[in-house]
Design an enzyme around this catalytic site. Structure first.
Site, PDB file in Angstrom:
ATOM      1  N   TYR A 162       0.806  -1.215   0.000  1.00  0.00           N
ATOM      2  CA  TYR A 162       0.000   0.000   0.000  1.00  0.00           C
ATOM      3  C   TYR A 162       0.844   1.273   0.000  1.00  0.00           C
ATOM      4  O   TYR A 162       0.336   2.352  -0.273  1.00  0.00           O
ATOM      5  CB  TYR A 162      -0.933   0.026   1.210  1.00  0.00           C
ATOM      6  CG  TYR A 162      -2.010  -1.038   1.196  1.00  0.00           C
ATOM      7  CD1 TYR A 162      -2.344  -1.711   0.029  1.00  0.00           C
ATOM      8  CD2 TYR A 162      -2.692  -1.375   2.346  1.00  0.00           C
ATOM      9  CE1 TYR A 162      -3.323  -2.682   0.019  1.00  0.00           C
ATOM     10  CE2 TYR A 162      -3.683  -2.347   2.351  1.00  0.00           C
ATOM     11  CZ  TYR A 162      -3.990  -3.006   1.176  1.00  0.00           C
ATOM     12  OH  TYR A 162      -4.966  -3.969   1.163  1.00  0.00           O
TER      13      TYR A 162
ATOM     14  N   LYS B  29       3.571 -15.262   1.988  1.00  0.00           N
ATOM     15  CA  LYS B  29       3.608 -16.113   0.801  1.00  0.00           C
ATOM     16  C   LYS B  29       5.062 -16.322   0.390  1.00  0.00           C
ATOM     17  O   LYS B  29       5.508 -15.943  -0.694  1.00  0.00           O
ATOM     18  CB  LYS B  29       2.802 -15.464  -0.331  1.00  0.00           C
ATOM     19  CG  LYS B  29       1.299 -15.560  -0.149  1.00  0.00           C
ATOM     20  CD  LYS B  29       0.782 -16.986  -0.337  1.00  0.00           C
ATOM     21  CE  LYS B  29       0.822 -17.395  -1.801  1.00  0.00           C
ATOM     22  NZ  LYS B  29       0.332 -18.781  -1.993  1.00  0.00           N
TER      23      LYS B  29
ATOM     24  N   ASP C 244      -2.695 -17.869   2.088  1.00  0.00           N
ATOM     25  CA  ASP C 244      -3.898 -18.456   1.503  1.00  0.00           C
ATOM     26  C   ASP C 244      -4.360 -19.672   2.294  1.00  0.00           C
ATOM     27  O   ASP C 244      -5.554 -19.872   2.516  1.00  0.00           O
ATOM     28  CB  ASP C 244      -3.679 -18.797   0.025  1.00  0.00           C
ATOM     29  CG  ASP C 244      -2.423 -19.616  -0.230  1.00  0.00           C
ATOM     30  OD1 ASP C 244      -1.590 -19.757   0.689  1.00  0.00           O
ATOM     31  OD2 ASP C 244      -2.260 -20.100  -1.369  1.00  0.00           O
TER      32      ASP C 244
ATOM     33  N   ASP D  28      -5.033  -7.024   5.839  1.00  0.00           N
ATOM     34  CA  ASP D  28      -6.288  -6.385   5.437  1.00  0.00           C
ATOM     35  C   ASP D  28      -7.333  -7.444   5.109  1.00  0.00           C
ATOM     36  O   ASP D  28      -8.487  -7.389   5.572  1.00  0.00           O
ATOM     37  CB  ASP D  28      -6.009  -5.490   4.227  1.00  0.00           C
ATOM     38  CG  ASP D  28      -7.145  -4.534   3.925  1.00  0.00           C
ATOM     39  OD1 ASP D  28      -8.196  -4.608   4.596  1.00  0.00           O
ATOM     40  OD2 ASP D  28      -6.990  -3.705   3.013  1.00  0.00           O
TER      41      ASP D  28
ATOM     42  N   ASP E  89     -10.518  -9.009   7.836  1.00  0.00           N
ATOM     43  CA  ASP E  89     -11.923  -8.880   7.444  1.00  0.00           C
ATOM     44  C   ASP E  89     -12.612 -10.243   7.412  1.00  0.00           C
ATOM     45  O   ASP E  89     -13.789 -10.361   7.783  1.00  0.00           O
ATOM     46  CB  ASP E  89     -12.031  -8.200   6.079  1.00  0.00           C
ATOM     47  CG  ASP E  89     -11.897  -6.684   6.173  1.00  0.00           C
ATOM     48  OD1 ASP E  89     -11.791  -6.174   7.295  1.00  0.00           O
ATOM     49  OD2 ASP E  89     -11.893  -6.021   5.119  1.00  0.00           O
TER      50      ASP E  89
END
Length: 365
Positions: A140, A191, A224, A248, A252
């Site tokens: 970001y 990852k 993942d 993020d 959520d």
């Protein structure tokens, strides 16, 4: 000793839920604690008055206090504004200039609401996990970024995932320190199988563990796979630490395990200041919900629980934080429900103010 708080109610339902937090703060002021509270504008409310979502004066106030409490920012009335003055830019500026690099997102399922989750009761009952998201670096913020013409008459969008040793190590320390206050377990997610930044993340987290926190149990998981495990068997986790992008997404996903965004607080913490306390911003996870603003329908619990996090992490008042959280749990167990919590089993409908009053009454008892 008085604790200084800056309240930024913001937009939409922000002022309504913050009014209920003020009731809770007033109760603690009457019962052994001391808070000096100031209030200012942020987001659309600040833009309406000052033409900017956050003034330099408000930013200076945020830097000076022990903690900042935020309601919510944004709304469709500001969608047409230039990106540089959108309400959310005020929040991003506070996070960046206060260097609030560790975002704490608890996902706790109150027993009275276990049936509100989309997962089975036996999967979420007793759930109490904490996701620590690195908040001021990663994809970001990395450079280069932007949308550029390519060599074939089209365009290319570029964002750069970038982390340094220091950025990873400081958020890892936050996770290990927090784990020592909980169940002493950390799972780091990245990852590393496809991203060099993930390789660095895994190596640096492991180094911090081996050199400084060997007493804490550490595991690693691809992000993942972590997302899959969160919806498969979330109670296997205690503290999860991950980067900005994955944090993020994963936070959520974890939020919905609890049944309602109206129940979820958060804390964004920085480095300790001269007084030993971290720079800190506390806010509910939910948005400004302009469609129900001013109607007394908003759930104030996420904002109240954000103040509980302030008690715990900014003011060393863990016993008082426990007391406030128990009061919330008891009120929910009594069947009182704001509109977002009215499920198939019913309950007693209450307004925003009535929910706040009930929580204060339970604190009293």
């Amino acid at each position: 000793m008085a604790h200084s708080l800056l309240i930024l109610p913001g937009d939409g339902i922000g002022p309504e839920v913050m009014a209920e937090v003020r009731k809770v703060i007033a109760w603690f002021n009457r019962n052994g604690m001391s808070f000096e509270v100031s209030e200012d504008l942020i987001g659309g409310a600040a833009y309406d008055v000052h033409g900017t979502p956050l003034t330099d004066e408000t930013m200076a106030s945020a830097q000076a206090v022990d903690a900042v409490l935020l309601g919510a920012v944004g709304g469709p009335a500001y969608d047409s504004l230039d990106f540089s003055v959108k309400p959310e830019r005020g929040l991003l500026r506070i996070r960046k200039e206060m260097d609030l690099y560790a975002n704490l997102r608890p996902a706790q399922c109150f027993e009275a609401l276990a049936d509100f989750s989309s997962l089975k009761r036996e999967v979420v009952s007793g759930l109490d996990i904490m996701i620590i998201r690195e908040l001021t670096s990663g994809v970001y913020f990395g450079e280069p970024r932007g949308i550029f013409p390519d060599n074939e008459g089209g365009r290319v969008g570029i964002n750069t995932q970038r982390y340094t040793t220091d950025e990873i190590r400081r958020v890892a320390r936050s996770a290990f320190e927090l784990a020592r206050r909980r169940s002493n377990r950390v799972c780091s997610m990245e990852k590393a199988n496809v991203m060099e930044s993930g390789v660095l993340w895994r190596e640096e987290v492991q180094t911090v563990h081996d050199e400084e926190y060997p007493d804490v149990e550490l595991s690693h998981m691809y992000a993942d796979a972590g997302a899959m495990q969160l919806v498969r068997w979330p109670r296997q986790f205690d503290v999860i630490v991950t980067d900005n992008l994955f944090g993020d997404i994963l936070s959520d996903a974890a939020a919905m395990l609890t049944g309602s965004l109206g129940m979820l607080p958060s804390a964004s913490l920085g480095a300790p200041g001269p007084n030993g306390r971290p720079k800190a911003l506390y806010e509910p996870v939910h948005g400004s919900a302009p469609d129900i603003a001013g109607q007394g329908k908003a759930n104030p619990i996420a904002c109240i629980l954000s103040f509980a996090m302030a008690l715990r992490y900014s003011f060393d008042a863990g016993d008082q934080a426990d007391r406030l959280e128990r009061a919330v749990s008891d009120v929910l167990a009594s069947g009182l429900r704001t509109a977002d919590l009215m499920g198939p089993e019913g309950g007693t409908p209450v307004s925003t103010a009535e929910m706040g009053d009930a929580i204060v009454a339970r604190l009293e008892s």
